[in-house]
Design a protein around this motif. Structure first.
Motif, short mmCIF file in Angstrom:
data_model
loop_
_atom_site.label_atom_id
_atom_site.label_comp_id
_atom_site.label_asym_id
_atom_site.label_seq_id
_atom_site.Cartn_x
_atom_site.Cartn_y
_atom_site.Cartn_z
N ASP A 88 0.83 -1.21 0.00
CA ASP A 88 0.00 0.00 0.00
C ASP A 88 0.86 1.26 0.00
OD1 ASP A 88 -2.23 -1.63 0.02
OD2 ASP A 88 -2.64 -1.35 2.16
N ARG A 89 1.94 1.25 0.79
CA ARG A 89 2.83 2.42 0.85
C ARG A 89 3.43 2.70 -0.53
NH1 ARG A 89 8.54 2.80 4.01
NH2 ARG A 89 8.57 0.64 3.34
N ILE A 90 3.87 1.65 -1.22
CA ILE A 90 4.48 1.83 -2.54
C ILE A 90 3.42 2.24 -3.57
CG2 ILE A 90 5.60 0.57 -4.43
CD1 ILE A 90 7.15 -0.90 -2.12
N THR A 91 2.28 1.60 -3.52
CA THR A 91 1.19 1.95 -4.45
C THR A 91 0.75 3.39 -4.27
OG1 THR A 91 0.47 -0.36 -4.44
CG2 THR A 91 -1.12 1.26 -5.22
N ASP A 92 0.60 3.83 -3.01
CA ASP A 92 0.18 5.21 -2.74
C ASP A 92 1.25 6.21 -3.19
OD1 ASP A 92 -2.15 4.19 -1.66
OD2 ASP A 92 -1.54 4.49 0.42
N SER A 93 2.51 5.89 -2.92
CA SER A 93 3.60 6.78 -3.31
C SER A 93 3.67 6.89 -4.84
CB SER A 93 4.92 6.27 -2.74
OG SER A 93 5.99 7.08 -3.17
N PHE A 94 3.56 5.75 -5.50
CA PHE A 94 3.60 5.74 -6.97
C PHE A 94 2.45 6.57 -7.55
CE2 PHE A 94 2.82 4.01 -11.20
CZ PHE A 94 4.10 3.98 -11.73
N ALA A 95 1.27 6.44 -6.96
CA ALA A 95 0.09 7.19 -7.44
C ALA A 95 0.29 8.69 -7.30
CB ALA A 95 -1.16 6.74 -6.69
N ALA A 96 1.15 9.12 -6.37
CA ALA A 96 1.40 10.54 -6.16
C ALA A 96 2.42 11.11 -7.15
CB ALA A 96 1.87 10.78 -4.73
#
Length: 139
Positions: free
Chosen positions: A7-15
């Motif tokens: 989730d941390r990586i997915t959220d960071s990538f989405a930003a």
């Protein structure tokens, strides 16, 4: 792999608006490895019609950085301290696939690599390799 890390990586990538602009997508997240796919869009080509080296570099650097982040404690992000690229072949085809890997994780420095393949008619060709250093920074 822990869902919180994914989730941390997915959220960071989405930003990352750059990745959104390029049409890049996360396709694989495992400990020490991240894969990103990206279409070769008309706006990302160089003068001969191939994918631009800037596109290749961008997704390779990003895949390598997120691979490092899979092994970094919560509360930290990573930034690229240095990274080099060897361009091996033109980015011919419809999409690029960047696979970032951690070679040596660390508390202060993580050594990473990435391979970028171009895909044309279902055939993947290695077009670039990157090697660099990621530095953990507090969030």
């Amino acid at each position: 792999m822990d869902q919180a890390v994914i989730d941390r990586i997915t959220d960071s990538f989405a930003a990352q608006t750059m990745m959104e602009t390029l049409g890049a997508r996360l396709s694989d997240i495992t400990p020490g490895l991240v894969r990103i796919t990206c279409p070769i869009l008309p706006g990302t080509r160089q003068q001969q019609g191939y994918g631009h080296a800037g596109l290749t570099f961008s997704i390779g650097d990003t895949a390598a950085g997120y691979a490092a982040l899979t092994l970094i404690p919560t509360g930290f992000e990573v930034v690229t301290a240095e990274i080099k690229i060897n361009l091996l072949a033109p980015a011919r085809g419809t999409r690029l696939i960047a696979t970032g890997r951690v070679i040596k994780p660390g508390k202060r420095l993580s050594i990473v690599t990435a391979e970028v393949h171009a895909e044309e008619n279902g055939v993947q060709t290695l077009i670039a390799i990157l090697q660099g250093t990621m530095v953990p920074v507090p969030r």
